[in-house]
Motif scaffolding. Structure first.
Motif, PDB file in Angstrom:
ATOM      1  N   LEU B  60       0.834  -1.213   0.000  1.00  0.00           N
ATOM      2  CA  LEU B  60       0.000   0.000   0.000  1.00  0.00           C
ATOM      3  C   LEU B  60       0.865   1.258   0.000  1.00  0.00           C
ATOM      4  CD1 LEU B  60      -2.834  -1.034   2.494  1.00  0.00           C
ATOM      5  CD2 LEU B  60      -3.096  -0.542   0.069  1.00  0.00           C
ATOM      6  N   TYR B  63       3.587   1.211  -3.632  1.00  0.00           N
ATOM      7  CA  TYR B  63       3.118   1.281  -5.022  1.00  0.00           C
ATOM      8  C   TYR B  63       2.108   2.398  -5.251  1.00  0.00           C
ATOM      9  CZ  TYR B  63       5.445  -3.210  -5.282  1.00  0.00           C
ATOM     10  OH  TYR B  63       6.377  -4.216  -5.234  1.00  0.00           O
ATOM     11  N   THR B  64       2.300   3.518  -4.597  1.00  0.00           N
ATOM     12  CA  THR B  64       1.398   4.642  -4.857  1.00  0.00           C
ATOM     13  C   THR B  64       1.659   5.182  -6.260  1.00  0.00           C
ATOM     14  OG1 THR B  64       3.003   6.039  -3.774  1.00  0.00           O
ATOM     15  CG2 THR B  64       1.103   5.367  -2.479  1.00  0.00           C
ATOM     16  N   ARG B  65       0.648   5.844  -6.810  1.00  0.00           N
ATOM     17  CA  ARG B  65       0.736   6.300  -8.201  1.00  0.00           C
ATOM     18  C   ARG B  65       1.749   7.430  -8.320  1.00  0.00           C
ATOM     19  NH1 ARG B  65      -4.828   6.790 -11.123  1.00  0.00           N
ATOM     20  NH2 ARG B  65      -4.734   4.618 -10.443  1.00  0.00           N
ATOM     21  N   GLU B  70       0.495   6.475 -15.353  1.00  0.00           N
ATOM     22  CA  GLU B  70       1.114   5.212 -14.956  1.00  0.00           C
ATOM     23  C   GLU B  70       0.047   4.114 -14.843  1.00  0.00           C
ATOM     24  OE1 GLU B  70       4.152   4.001 -11.373  1.00  0.00           O
ATOM     25  OE2 GLU B  70       2.183   4.768 -10.867  1.00  0.00           O
ATOM     26  N   GLY B  72      -0.564  -0.245 -13.663  1.00  0.00           N
ATOM     27  CA  GLY B  72       0.025  -1.322 -12.881  1.00  0.00           C
ATOM     28  C   GLY B  72       0.851  -2.249 -13.752  1.00  0.00           C
TER      29      GLY B  72
ATOM     30  N   MET C 258      -8.258   0.997  -8.776  1.00  0.00           N
ATOM     31  CA  MET C 258      -7.488   2.078  -8.183  1.00  0.00           C
ATOM     32  C   MET C 258      -5.982   1.823  -8.240  1.00  0.00           C
ATOM     33  SD  MET C 258      -9.982   3.940  -7.785  1.00  0.00           S
ATOM     34  CE  MET C 258      -9.099   5.402  -7.250  1.00  0.00           C
ATOM     35  N   SER C 259      -5.582   0.570  -8.488  1.00  0.00           N
ATOM     36  CA  SER C 259      -4.141   0.366  -8.689  1.00  0.00           C
ATOM     37  C   SER C 259      -3.846   0.018 -10.151  1.00  0.00           C
ATOM     38  CB  SER C 259      -3.618  -0.731  -7.745  1.00  0.00           C
ATOM     39  OG  SER C 259      -4.343  -1.917  -7.959  1.00  0.00           O
ATOM     40  N   ILE C 329      -1.192   2.874  -7.253  1.00  0.00           N
ATOM     41  CA  ILE C 329      -2.329   3.055  -6.358  1.00  0.00           C
ATOM     42  C   ILE C 329      -2.696   4.524  -6.170  1.00  0.00           C
ATOM     43  CG2 ILE C 329      -3.245   2.591  -4.064  1.00  0.00           C
ATOM     44  CD1 ILE C 329      -1.115   0.343  -3.874  1.00  0.00           C
ATOM     45  N   GLN C 330      -3.976   4.797  -6.363  1.00  0.00           N
ATOM     46  CA  GLN C 330      -4.490   6.130  -6.073  1.00  0.00           C
ATOM     47  C   GLN C 330      -5.499   5.990  -4.949  1.00  0.00           C
ATOM     48  OE1 GLN C 330      -6.933   7.732  -9.159  1.00  0.00           O
ATOM     49  NE2 GLN C 330      -7.333   9.623  -8.046  1.00  0.00           N
ATOM     50  N   TYR C 331      -5.416   6.846  -3.945  1.00  0.00           N
ATOM     51  CA  TYR C 331      -6.292   6.684  -2.779  1.00  0.00           C
ATOM     52  C   TYR C 331      -7.530   7.567  -2.862  1.00  0.00           C
ATOM     53  CZ  TYR C 331      -2.895   3.678  -0.594  1.00  0.00           C
ATOM     54  OH  TYR C 331      -2.075   2.636  -0.321  1.00  0.00           O
ATOM     55  N   MET C 335     -11.107   3.550  -2.140  1.00  0.00           N
ATOM     56  CA  MET C 335      -9.884   2.761  -2.010  1.00  0.00           C
ATOM     57  C   MET C 335      -9.422   2.699  -0.558  1.00  0.00           C
ATOM     58  SD  MET C 335      -7.727   0.858  -3.494  1.00  0.00           S
ATOM     59  CE  MET C 335      -6.094   0.200  -3.203  1.00  0.00           C
ATOM     60  N   SER C 339      -8.675  -0.688   1.231  1.00  0.00           N
ATOM     61  CA  SER C 339      -7.382  -1.008   1.857  1.00  0.00           C
ATOM     62  C   SER C 339      -7.572  -1.424   3.304  1.00  0.00           C
ATOM     63  CB  SER C 339      -6.446   0.191   1.830  1.00  0.00           C
ATOM     64  OG  SER C 339      -6.526   0.855   0.616  1.00  0.00           O
TER      65      SER C 339
END
Ligand code: HEM
Ligand SMILES: [Cu+2]
Ligand SMILES: [Cu+2]
Lengths: 279, 247, 523
Positions: B60, B63-65, B70, B72, C258-259, C329-331, C335, C339
């Motif tokens: 978590l 791997y943030t954007r 971008e 996966g 979201m990822s 991943i965008q929160y 999301m 999570s």
């Protein structure tokens, strides 16, 4: 000589009965029987354990305690061996029902259970037991697995019968014992599992009661036996087994949803290729 | 958070474990054994949980954007990899399951195998109280009393009284609805039903008092169906039983 | 108004489900607050007495499961999403679909009547006999009819959606190209289809016993009280997978979107995870009956099957976590909910393991430990999945964007609240606090933990209030969201407007062989 002893013992037994307040109500002043007395309160004694310290003598004179009987389910019958009327008839009935039960094919004497008759008459001995058994003329297979026992110390009788809610008395006018005619089903652990009144027992009830008594010992190979037992449930009021209807309703209902899906799928297919693309 | 969760549980279990030191026992006393299996289990699931949690948190955070376009980079797995990712975890879970099952099985046998010669007491549950019948015919009861406001004021009756040091087996049934007899300190419970017999056993090692209470919903006073197990030294127990007889 | 009542559009039916489920959740939630307040201290509290407590608890349990979670996941979410995900213009039987939602609404109304009828049911959502059939002074009929209506609605829904999934996929869409959520819904509906009738049969017999003098469950007359319990859990254990599977499905959609990743080990998760749960899930119900007096060997047998359930559930969890690997991943608020579920599902799932063991359960059964366990797995994980899903598809449903900041604040409060409420309950559960207790005079030492839990429940209440405010405000006055704000590759985002018009797609989608709803590299 023999007769005087018998009579004096009987008198002594009478005296005992007279002083014991619980039995006083049943003192035979006349030959009328209180039917309630001959009832065994099944619910009250379910799960009672047979005293493992009591010493019995079987018809060959061999001593045993219930500890040695553990591991095998039992049909237990209470009788007295000098009886000339009801008891032998009652035992013959049992033999008959057990034969028919065996014919149903699920339970077998000697393999799944044994039968034991215990005398509640203080005067009974292996000798009277042998005589009684001999008179019964049991079929060979039952005979091997059916013992006729009396207590080694007759004064312990009460200890044995009270756990079974078994009450009886000697009637002078009729010169015989009055007592309930019931079958007790004893689990391999020596506990009372079920009580059936002899007048109502059919082979099917007998089989189900026997399965109940060794239910915890069922082997995986006996799944059908187990399934049969699930199909019935016991009715305390009537003392009989009845079909376990809710189970069948529930199993039947399993097809409702699947059936509904079948109908739905059939309709969709009949419609032919869906028009989804035309919107 | 999760560490806190398990420390709460572990703490509670530890407190209980201290109250019942698991010294060597002649008979397979299941009460301290329960605490041991429980501890093993906490460690077991704690480890599994920690692994999953650490991995999740790492993913978590790592791997943030980074940029708007971008995407996966998880690749379609080869057949072999995919199978390995099914079979290896399945194997690990199964192994753990069987390890736990084996531990539970042993304890279960101790819990269900009543020691020879245990003192037998008949328990009857009813809406809403308990009756305990002793081998000599004495019946001891417990009924909770409360005032008009609903506040509990006390318990009527002695409830379950047993002798110290002698295993007790309870043979139970109910006169009305389903109840359940629970003694938290001895880690046992079992339902009572009309028309069927159930049983429980425990080993009252030390003199003292413990709560028993009903744990199957049985109507309005379900939460007021409790009492005390009183464990007395043999002599006192005999005296108690005798005094009941006279009464 | 009229066009909503007579609607057969799956999206509107879905919204109708959503309104019903949120209403049920709100009322059942208020009951939970009442329960928690009552437990603030030892002895009588704010409620008038144990009967009021029992009625509130009955309503809370029944409404949360039958009125909120099952219809929320298989009614609302399935209705809204399934046809679009598979590229269909509607379900196979739109009118039956409309019937389903109204049956469900009648069920909710019947349940709500609890608060106005004299002698409301007090039999808990399990309705055990012979209490419910012979001894309770409450009108158990309301419980039974609620189960009938919602159950009937579920069966119709199952037929409808299974037919839809099988026969209405877009041209070219193969089984391995389905959204993961579609698979979980298929699994859930197979369970519903087979097992709901058993529950309906059991409660019908209960009803006959209570009002028509039959003796199906009267022990004296040949009935068997244990059989009811078996039948009840024969459905109600699989029912927890009706809740868990779509919840995992929704989480998977949120996480992958979201990822911008694909599902980790898709085929194993589908054929091993989802269908493994469906298969095994029907052979474990006795773990609810470990202390009920069933034969010992039966309990041991089902201990083994129950433990083995950890395999498919474990595979599902691995796929959830794995789908984050090398993601982008965008929160969003959705999301964040998803999570947090990775943690909550562990707490709920792993505390289920001691409850699978007969020997440990001899102590733990019917205590707050069980209560905390099932709240974590369904009261929290599944509920968070559903709330996350509402946030996630909110732009699609309304065409508007909710307030992200308020969303994140309310999420944080919610997450704190649930842990404050339920973690202490594990502790006192292990120490012996029984569930369904109006009073705990025998355990005054638990008052502290009870008070912490009550405080926590009010944190949840605040969070929920903020959430509702956010949704209502955004639905009316939110900023336009656009067709595909999350950049998803799934059909409902790529091919349909926000909100989608009648028939869902301006041009009906056809999919190519290398299309999947997770193919972000190509997109
Ligand atoms: C949101 C905050 C919630 C709180 C504070 C809460 C609180 C409680 C409490 C205190 C009990 C047990 C009381 C007792 O045993 O005496 C309970 C029972 C229960 N709750 Fe919740 N709950 C919440 C949410 C949920 C949700 C979302 C579900 C969903 C599915 C749920 C399902 C249940 C069920 C099935 C029971 C058992 C009822 C019974 O014993 O028959 N709860 N809840
Ligand atoms: Cu109770
Ligand atoms: Cu379950």
């Amino acid at each position: 000589m023999m007769k005087t002893i018998t009579i004096s013992v009987l008198l002594a037994a009478m005296a005992l009965l007279a002083v014991s307040p619980a039995e006083a109500a049943y003192r035979p002043t006349d030959s009328e029987i209180d039917p309630a007395m001959l009832k065994v309160d099944e619910k009250k004694i379910l799960g009672n354990k047979i005293d493992i310290d009591l010493v019995f003598l079987d018809e060959t004179g061999k001593e045993f305690t219930w500890k040695e009987k553990a591991g095998r389910a039992h049909v237990l019958v209470m009788s007295y061996f000098t009886c000339e009327g009801a008891c032998p008839a009652f035992s013959a009935d049992l033999a008959d029902i057990l034969e028919k039960t065996q014919a149903l094919g699920r339970v077998k004497a000697g393999k799944d259970y044994d039968v034991i008759t215990v005398s509640f008459d203080k005067n009974d001995t292996p000798k009277t037991a042998t005589h009684f058994k001999h008179m019964l003329d049991l079929p060979a297979q039952l005979s091997e697995n059916w013992s006729f026992a009396s207590l080694k110390y007759p004064r312990q009788l009460k200890k044995f019968t009270s756990g079974l809610d078994f009450r009886y008395f000697w009637s002078f006018t009729d010169r015989m014992f009055y007592h309930p005619n019931v079958y007790y089903f004893i689990s391999p652990e020596g506990r009372v599992v079920r009580v059936l009144h002899s007048s109502k027992v059919e082979p099917n009830d007998m089989q189900l009661a026997l399965i109940d008594s060794f239910f915890n010992k069922l082997q995986p190979s006996q799944v059908i036996t187990m399934a049969i037992s699930f199909c019935y449930s016991y009715n305390y009021k009537e003392g009989k087994y009845g079909i376990n209807y809710p189970l069948f309703f529930a199993m039947g209902s399993l097809f409702i949803g699947i059936g509904a899906f079948g109908v739905g799928a059939f309709i969709v297919r009949k419609r032919g290729k869906p028009k989804e693309n035309q919107i | 958070m999760r560490i806190k969760a398990f420390s709460v549980i572990a703490g509670a279990a530890a407190v209980l474990a201290l109250a019942f030191p698991g010294d060597a026992l002649a008979l397979n006393d299941h009460t301290p054994e329960w605490d041991k299996v429980w501890m093993h289990l906490l460690i077991d699931v704690g480890v599994i949980g920690a692994i999953f949690l650490v991995v999740s948190i790492y993913f978590l955070l790592a791997y943030t954007r980074k940029s708007e376009d971008e995407v996966g980079k998880l690749k379609q797995m080869s057949f072999g990899n995919s199978l390995a990712w099914a079979l290896i975890p399945a194997f690990i879970f199964m192994a753990d399951d069987f390890y736990l099952a084996a531990q539970g099985w042993k304890l279960w046998n101790d819990q269900r195998r009543v020691p020879e010669g245990a003192y037998e007491i008949q328990v009857t549950g009813r809406m809403w109280g308990w009756d305990f019948a002793y081998p000599n015919g004495v019946i001891s009861s417990s009924d909770v009393e409360y005032d008009d406001s609903g506040k509990v004021t006390g318990i009527d009756g002695d409830g379950l009284v047993v002798a110290q040091g002698k295993p007790v087996v309870l043979r139970m049934s109910s006169t009305d609805v389903v109840h359940s007899f629970f003694i938290p300190d001895f880690r046992i419970k079992e339902d009572l039903m009309p028309g069927r017999i159930t049983y429980l056993w425990f080993n009252p090692k030390d003199a003292g008092k413990h709560v028993y209470t009903c744990t199957e919903y049985c109507g309005i006073d379900h939460s007021r169906m409790y009492g005390n197990v009183t464990i007395l030294p043999q002599a006192e127990f005999d005296a108690w039983l005798a005094s009941q007889d006279e009464g | 108004m009229k066009e909503w009542i007579f609607t057969t559009d799956h999206k509107r039916v879905g919204i109708l489900y959503l309104i019903g489920t949120l209403a049920a959740f709100a009322v059942a939630g208020i009951m939970a607050l009442a329960i928690r307040l009552e437990l603030w201290n030892v002895g009588p509290g704010i409620l008038s007495g144990p009967n009021q407590y029992n009625v509130a608890l009955y309503f809370h349990g029944a409404a949360m499961i039958l009125g909120f979670l099952i219809p929320g996941l298989t009614g609302f979410l399935a209705n809204y999403l399934i046809p679009m995900m598979i590229g269909a213009h509607d379900v196979s039987f739109p009118r039956i679909n409309a019937l389903s939602v109204w049956l469900y609404w009648f069920g909710i109304v019947l349940a709500l009547l609890t608060f106005v009828i004299p002698n409301p049911p007090d039999i808990m959502w399990t309705g055990y006999v012979p209490y419910a059939s012979q001894y309770s002074g409450g009108n158990s009929a309301f419980y039974v009819f609620t189960v009938h209506l919602i159950g009937f609605s579920s069966i119709l829904g199952s037929v409808n959606f299974l037919c839809t999934i099988i026969y209405m996929r877009a041209p070219g869409m193969g089984w391995n190209q389905l959204n993961f959520f579609v698979w979980t819904i298929a699994g859930a509906f197979v369970i519903q289809l087979i097992f709901v009738p058993v529950l309906a049969a059991a409660v019908t017999l209960l009803l006959l016993d209570k009002y028509f003098g039959t003796a199906f469950f009267v022990p004296d007359s040949g009935g068997d009280v244990l059989l009811y319990q078996n039948l009840f859990w024969f459905y109600s254990h699989p029912a927890v997978y009706v809740i868990l599977l779509p919840a995992v499905g929704a989480l998977m959609e949120i996480i992958t979107t979201m990822s911008r990743n694909q599902v980790f080990n898709y085929k194993v998760a589908v054929y091993g995870g989802v269908w493994g749960v469906v298969l095994l899930g029907s052979d474990v119900w006795v773990h609810h009956l470990y202390t009920s007096g069933l034969a010992d060997w039966l309990r041991i047998g089902m201990m083994v099957t129950t433990l083995i359930i950890s395999v498919p559930v474990g595979l599902l969890t691995i796929s959830l976590v794995g789908s984050l690997y090398k993601g982008s991943i965008q929160y969003s608020t959705g999301m964040l909910y998803a999570s947090s579920c990775l943690f909550l599902i562990l707490l709920g799932g792993l505390t289920g393991i001691p409850l699978a063991m007969t020997s440990l359960t001899l102590h733990l059964a019917e205590t707050y430990f069980v209560m905390a366990h099932f709240h974590f797995i369904m009261g929290i994980t599944a509920t968070f999945a559903l709330f996350g899903a509402i946030y996630h598809w909110f732009p699609k449903m309304t065409g508007k964007m909710y307030n992200e900041t308020l969303g994140k604040i309310s999420f944080t409060l919610n997450f704190i609240g649930v842990n404050v409420t339920f973690l202490p309950l594990f502790g006192i559960g292990v120490e012996g606090m029984p569930r369904r207790y109006y009073d705990y005079a025998m355990f005054p030492q638990f008052q502290g933990a009870q008070q912490i839990a009550t405080v926590g429940s009010f944190i949840i209440a605040v969070a929920m209030a903020l959430t509702f405010v956010n949704w209502i405000h955004a639905a009316i006055a939110g900023a336009p969201a656009g067709k595909n704000p999350w950049g998803s590759a799934s059909l409902e985002w790529t091919h349909a407007d926000s909100p989608p018009g009648p028939g869902n797609f301006p041009t009906p989608p056809t999919v190519s062989e290398d299309w999947t709803p997770y193919n972000y590299e190509k997109a």
